[in-house]
Scaffold this active site. Structure first.
Site, PDB file in Angstrom:
ATOM      1  N   CYS A  16      89.591  70.443  41.544  1.00 30.64           N
ATOM      2  CA  CYS A  16      90.916  70.770  42.034  1.00 30.64           C
ATOM      3  C   CYS A  16      91.224  70.129  43.387  1.00 30.64           C
ATOM      4  CB  CYS A  16      91.068  72.271  42.242  1.00 30.64           C
ATOM      5  SG  CYS A  16      90.830  73.217  40.759  1.00 30.64           S
ATOM      6  N   GLY A  44      92.634  66.352  40.050  1.00 33.23           N
ATOM      7  CA  GLY A  44      92.917  67.214  38.901  1.00 33.23           C
ATOM      8  C   GLY A  44      94.198  66.796  38.222  1.00 33.23           C
ATOM      9  N   ASN A 122      89.840  75.427  45.376  1.00 29.47           N
ATOM     10  CA  ASN A 122      89.043  74.302  44.889  1.00 29.47           C
ATOM     11  C   ASN A 122      87.574  74.694  44.989  1.00 29.47           C
ATOM     12  OD1 ASN A 122      88.098  71.111  46.378  1.00 29.47           O
ATOM     13  ND2 ASN A 122      87.893  71.764  44.290  1.00 29.47           N
ATOM     14  N   GLY A 123      86.861  74.650  43.868  1.00 25.73           N
ATOM     15  CA  GLY A 123      85.438  74.986  43.892  1.00 25.73           C
ATOM     16  C   GLY A 123      85.091  75.903  42.755  1.00 25.73           C
ATOM     17  N   TYR A 267      82.082  59.531  44.788  1.00 20.30           N
ATOM     18  CA  TYR A 267      82.992  59.318  43.674  1.00 20.30           C
ATOM     19  C   TYR A 267      84.346  60.020  43.767  1.00 20.30           C
ATOM     20  CZ  TYR A 267      84.776  59.800  38.892  1.00 20.30           C
ATOM     21  OH  TYR A 267      85.571  59.819  37.790  1.00 20.30           O
TER      22      TYR A 267
END
Ligand code: SF4
Length: 479
Positions: A16, A44, A122-123, A267
């Site tokens: 996210c 995302g 996010n996570g 990445y």
């Protein structure tokens, strides 16, 4: 597992991206949040949403729009124009499995006795199932299967007992365990929080008299904001009319135990982002240089598999003196709704996304730099494509160590038996992908890439900063 792009393209995905904004002058924030989310779209692509409110208006009046799709599919000028308010949060989401539904799109908006909370996360929590059960036994009814709702419930419950929302966030942080960067809108405050290990990034920016919280600095650049600083691992920042307040009570007493996700640098993140003082672009260049120093090979051309392999390939070329070139043309329009070709079509999904520039590689010994090999299916096809285009030799270099373990912190690295490097030697992997040689980045180079920042390396060496969950719930409950 559902039919997701990670199976089609054998790629790893971020979960996210989050973006929050509070304009202290009362200006509208929805369109800036939209452009911020646009800059975070790489984090995302399945759903997105924005929730806004007016800090001078009635408490609890929140306008929200969220749906499945990319930002430019979900929002139209009309929907964006209907979101009035000077404070808001936004979210872009990728899910691992099963739960890619409209209900699970964020931000989550929760009405409770103290008003309304909107939360974007996010996570991934490692103790979400226990916390969810505990809440369900005390009467909570969940609307979604995302662990972000568990966080929101805990904050709302704590808020009833505490004087401020930031105290409620701090109390909730004592219960939740795992990776989380949060942006939370309360009726009068914008809150940002980063888990004590700092797995996921979160930064603060400023534009005129507005404060911004964003997953990556590239989103600040996009909206014309200036970078103020990163939210520290474990820190809770609250932005009010009076500026920024900070609560560091949840920071680890030993900062060396922090564990930033190194895969953000390798990445996930855009190369134009900087986290905790380390440039993503420079870290990738450095990884490429290390590959050239540690495992040199004679060749005529160095190429990167786009996008994240490009900077590492440039670093390799700079260090080795072998010319850098472009071997692949990428079709960037392969989105969420991409229909995987049927076997009977004899069309390769990889070829739909990537094509080789025959003129660049024919007759050459090629070094191909990629960021990872997951199951190996895509790497095998790409190597084959280079050979079909006339490459004499293909030497594969990976700008990360081999994936040997799954991730429980918000990245869809699958279970061990699905990873090509599990129980295989490098020579065996090389043979499977059909390359002339293969080498990976050495473990010690990861720490140098992060310029000494404490990092998580669990997917490479199994040293989990937090114990993995008792039940592997990845795919059942996701963010
Ligand atoms: S296990 Fe790997 S992908 Fe997951 S947080 Fe750690 S470094 Fe990142």
């Amino acid at each position: 597992m559902s039919d997701k792009q990670n199976q089609i393209f054998d790629e790893i995905h971020e979960e996210c991206g989050v973006f929050g904004m509070y304009d202290l002058d009362g200006g509208e924030v929805a369109s800036t949040i939209y452009y911020g989310l646009f800059a975070l779209q790489h984090r995302g692509q399945e759903s997105c949403g924005i929730a806004v409110s007016d800090t001078e208006g009635p408490k609890g009046k929140v306008a929200v729009h969220k749906d499945m799709g990319l930002c430019n599919e979900v929002f139209t000028p009309d929907t964006l124009g209907s979101l009035h308010g000077n404070i808001g949060v936004g979210h872009v989401r990728y899910s691992t499995a099963g739960s890619s539904t409209r209900e699970n799109a964020q931000p989550l908006v929760l009405n409770y006795v103290k008003g309304t909370l909107a939360l974007a996360h996010n996570g991934n929590l490692v103790n979400a199932p226990e916390l969810r059960r505990e809440l369900e036994y005390t009467g909570a009814i969940f609307q979604t299967t995302i662990d972000s709702e568990v966080i929101a419930y805990h904050i709302a419950r704590e808020r009833i007992k505490t004087a401020t929302v930031q105290q409620a966030v701090a109390n909730a942080m004592k219960k939740i365990s795992g990776a989380y960067s949060l942006v939370i809108m309360s009726p009068r405050k914008l809150i940002g929080a980063r888990d004590p290990f700092g797995f996921k990034p979160l930064c603060i920016g400023k534009k005129d008299n507005a404060y911004i919280l964003a997953s990556e600095t590239c989103a600040l650049d996009t909206v014309g904001a200036t970078f103020v600083r990163d939210v520290e691992p474990g820190e809770i920042v609250s932005i009010t009319r009076d500026g920024i307040e900070s609560d560091r009570s949840m920071c680890l007493s030993d900062p060396k135990k922090q564990a930033r996700c190194i895969f953000e640098y390798i990445y996930f993140a855009r190369p134009d982002s900087v986290f905790d003082g380390v440039s993503v672009y420079h870290s990738r260049i450095y990884a490429g240089r290390c590959l050239a120093k540690d495992d040199p090979v004679e060749a005529d051309l160095v190429v990167g598999v786009p996008e994240s392999g490009n900077a590492a390939a440039l670093g390799y070329a700079m260090e080795s003196g072998i010319p850098y070139g472009t071997a692949f043309v990428k079709n960037t329009y392969v989105g969420r709704t991409f229909i995987k070709p049927k076997q009977s079509n004899r069309v390769s999904a990889v070829r739909v996304k990537l094509n080789v520039l025959r003129e660049a590689v024919a007759g050459k010994r090629v070094i191909m730099i990629d960021d990872s090999i997951v199951r190996g299916t895509t790497s095998h096809q790409i190597v084959r494509m280079l050979r079909d285009a006339g490459a004499k030799e293909v030497h594969v270099k990976i700008s990360a160590p081999p994936f040997l373990h799954p991730c429980y912190f918000g990245t869809d690295i699958p279970s061990e038996e699905q990873l090509i490097a599990h129980n295989r030697t490098i020579d065996q992997i090389c043979e499977l992908i059909g390359a002339d040689s293969l080498s990976y980045l050495r473990m010690e180079r990861l720490y140098e890439m992060a310029e000494g920042l404490p990092i998580c390396t669990a997917c490479f060496n199994g040293e989990y900063p937090i114990d993995p969950p008792k039940e592997d719930i990845r795919g059942e409950y996701t963010r």
